[in-house]
Design an enzyme around this catalytic site. Structure first.
Site, PDB file in Angstrom:
ATOM      1  N   ALA A   1      -8.363  -4.079  -4.277  1.00  0.00           N
ATOM      2  CA  ALA A   1      -9.394  -3.140  -3.810  1.00  0.00           C
ATOM      3  C   ALA A   1      -8.759  -2.073  -2.909  1.00  0.00           C
ATOM      4  O   ALA A   1      -9.087  -0.885  -2.991  1.00  0.00           O
ATOM      5  CB  ALA A   1     -10.497  -3.892  -3.058  1.00  0.00           C
ATOM      6  N   GLU A   2      -7.830  -2.494  -2.066  1.00  0.00           N
ATOM      7  CA  GLU A   2      -7.167  -1.533  -1.172  1.00  0.00           C
ATOM      8  C   GLU A   2      -6.425  -0.464  -1.959  1.00  0.00           C
ATOM      9  O   GLU A   2      -6.428   0.712  -1.578  1.00  0.00           O
ATOM     10  CB  GLU A   2      -6.192  -2.265  -0.249  1.00  0.00           C
ATOM     11  CG  GLU A   2      -6.883  -3.167   0.741  1.00  0.00           C
ATOM     12  CD  GLU A   2      -5.931  -3.837   1.719  1.00  0.00           C
ATOM     13  OE1 GLU A   2      -6.427  -4.409   2.693  1.00  0.00           O
ATOM     14  OE2 GLU A   2      -4.699  -3.789   1.526  1.00  0.00           O
TER      15      GLU A   2
ATOM     16  N   HIS B   1      -8.229  -1.824   6.411  1.00  0.00           N
ATOM     17  CA  HIS B   1      -8.482  -3.153   6.977  1.00  0.00           C
ATOM     18  C   HIS B   1      -9.039  -4.062   5.874  1.00  0.00           C
ATOM     19  O   HIS B   1      -9.935  -3.657   5.129  1.00  0.00           O
ATOM     20  CB  HIS B   1      -9.488  -3.040   8.128  1.00  0.00           C
ATOM     21  CG  HIS B   1      -9.668  -4.337   8.865  1.00  0.00           C
ATOM     22  ND1 HIS B   1      -8.790  -4.745   9.843  1.00  0.00           N
ATOM     23  CD2 HIS B   1     -10.590  -5.303   8.728  1.00  0.00           C
ATOM     24  CE1 HIS B   1      -9.184  -5.936  10.291  1.00  0.00           C
ATOM     25  NE2 HIS B   1     -10.271  -6.297   9.628  1.00  0.00           N
TER      26      HIS B   1
ATOM     27  N   ASP C   1     -10.638  -0.949  15.116  1.00  0.00           N
ATOM     28  CA  ASP C   1     -11.327  -1.160  13.836  1.00  0.00           C
ATOM     29  C   ASP C   1     -12.771  -0.651  13.866  1.00  0.00           C
ATOM     30  O   ASP C   1     -13.608  -1.105  13.073  1.00  0.00           O
ATOM     31  CB  ASP C   1     -11.309  -2.656  13.427  1.00  0.00           C
ATOM     32  CG  ASP C   1      -9.914  -3.147  13.072  1.00  0.00           C
ATOM     33  OD1 ASP C   1      -9.093  -2.333  12.620  1.00  0.00           O
ATOM     34  OD2 ASP C   1      -9.649  -4.352  13.246  1.00  0.00           O
TER      35      ASP C   1
ATOM     36  N   ARG D   1       0.129  -2.852  15.441  1.00  0.00           N
ATOM     37  CA  ARG D   1       0.022  -2.436  16.839  1.00  0.00           C
ATOM     38  C   ARG D   1      -1.172  -1.506  17.015  1.00  0.00           C
ATOM     39  O   ARG D   1      -1.613  -0.888  16.046  1.00  0.00           O
ATOM     40  CB  ARG D   1       1.279  -1.666  17.270  1.00  0.00           C
ATOM     41  CG  ARG D   1       2.514  -2.511  17.333  1.00  0.00           C
ATOM     42  CD  ARG D   1       2.458  -3.359  18.565  1.00  0.00           C
ATOM     43  NE  ARG D   1       3.447  -4.406  18.506  1.00  0.00           N
ATOM     44  CZ  ARG D   1       4.101  -4.860  19.570  1.00  0.00           C
ATOM     45  NH1 ARG D   1       3.854  -4.354  20.766  1.00  0.00           N
ATOM     46  NH2 ARG D   1       4.953  -5.833  19.450  1.00  0.00           N
TER      47      ARG D   1
ATOM     48  N   ASN E   1       0.834  -1.210   0.000  1.00  0.00           N
ATOM     49  CA  ASN E   1       0.000   0.000   0.000  1.00  0.00           C
ATOM     50  C   ASN E   1       0.868   1.259   0.000  1.00  0.00           C
ATOM     51  O   ASN E   1       0.546   2.245  -0.673  1.00  0.00           O
ATOM     52  CB  ASN E   1      -0.954   0.005   1.202  1.00  0.00           C
ATOM     53  CG  ASN E   1      -2.194  -0.825   0.939  1.00  0.00           C
ATOM     54  OD1 ASN E   1      -3.074  -0.409   0.181  1.00  0.00           O
ATOM     55  ND2 ASN E   1      -2.264  -2.011   1.533  1.00  0.00           N
TER      56      ASN E   1
HETATM   57  C1  GRF Z   1      -3.345  -4.896   4.110  1.00  0.00           C
HETATM   58  O1  GRF Z   1      -4.119  -5.974   3.651  1.00  0.00           O
HETATM   59  C2  GRF Z   1      -4.090  -4.106   5.136  1.00  0.00           C
HETATM   60  O2  GRF Z   1      -5.471  -4.107   4.929  1.00  0.00           O
HETATM   61  C3  GRF Z   1      -3.776  -4.854   6.420  1.00  0.00           C
HETATM   62  O3  GRF Z   1      -2.420  -5.218   6.274  1.00  0.00           O
HETATM   63  C4  GRF Z   1      -2.128  -5.391   4.876  1.00  0.00           C
HETATM   64  C5  GRF Z   1      -0.906  -4.584   4.573  1.00  0.00           C
HETATM   65  O4  GRF Z   1      -0.394  -4.898   3.309  1.00  0.00           O
HETATM   66  N1  GRF Z   1      -4.053  -4.031   7.570  1.00  0.00           N
HETATM   67  P1  GRF Z   1       0.849  -4.116   2.740  1.00  0.00           P
HETATM   68  O5  GRF Z   1       1.949  -4.167   3.803  1.00  0.00           O
HETATM   69  O6  GRF Z   1       0.446  -2.717   2.425  1.00  0.00           O
HETATM   70  O7  GRF Z   1       1.268  -4.884   1.517  1.00  0.00           O
END
Ligand code: GRF
Length: 198
Positions: A161-162, A96, A133, A78, A7
């Protein structure tokens, strides 16, 4: 962040101004991405500190020193201390890998969704409050669970999707935090404001 950092990579690729990255796991993939991109990296592993409060105070000071306007928890494993939440009240978002409130509270939401037999899961970006959350939701995207899906194939589509919704949520927050932005908000936003710490 604490993990692979895909991400983070996506945000950098899309041109977001990532002014600092903090991690509790200096050897994780995301830390390497920060170093490769010459982004100031706060290496704040828990073993360097006597308590979570001390670690979070160091993270707060690191972010303040870099004029961080919005904190993005992107795979951070954390929970923030109350003092950290207060320092950035209403300015922390979390991504999430489920359609919250479903499968919240843990790091295995994709596994849980697959095991539960639901037909649809997804991803959520929400504002972070002291309820794990549980803060106000900014953006969600549904991801259908397909026949034959494994944790790996499903996780990949949830990640896709993220990569769409985290940028959207950050843009929403930019508009919300911009000088002169309306602060009274919608009834839902007004209600949510009381959940912020501080
Ligand atoms: C993601 O799936 C996020 O939703 C979750 O941890 C993952 C992190 O992925 N909280 P990355 O480290 O960004 O590849």
């Amino acid at each position: 962040m604490s993990g692979k950092g895909s991400n983070l990579h996506n945000l950098i690729e899309r041109g977001f101004n990532v002014v600092a990255v903090a991690t509790n796991r200096p050897s994780c993939g995301g830390a390497a991405i920060a170093r490769e991109n010459a982004i100031p990296l706060g290496e704040l592993s828990q073993k360097g500190f006597g308590s979570s409060e001390e670690r979070d105070a160091a993270m707060r000071d690191f972010f303040k020193a870099h004029d961080v306007e919005l904190v993005v928890d992107a795979g951070y494993d954390r929970v923030h201390t109350q003092a950290f939440l207060k320092a950035f009240s209403g300015r922390i978002v979390n991504i999430h890998p489920s359609l919250l409130p479903e499968f919240g509270g843990g790091m295995d939401a994709v596994e849980q969704a697959l095991a539960s037999g639901v037909e649809v899961t997804g991803a959520t970006v929400h504002i972070v409050t002291s309820r794990l959350d549980g803060g106000p939701i900014l953006v969600q995207e549904a991801v259908p669970i397909l026949e034959g899906d494994t944790v790996e194939t499903l996780r990949e589509r949830v990640h896709d999707a993220e990569y769409r919704i985290l940028p959207q949520a950050i843009q929403l927050m930019e508009a919300r935090l911009a000088p002169g932005a309306r602060t009274e908000g919608s009834p839902r936003t007004r209600g949510a404001a009381s959940e912020f710490v501080g």
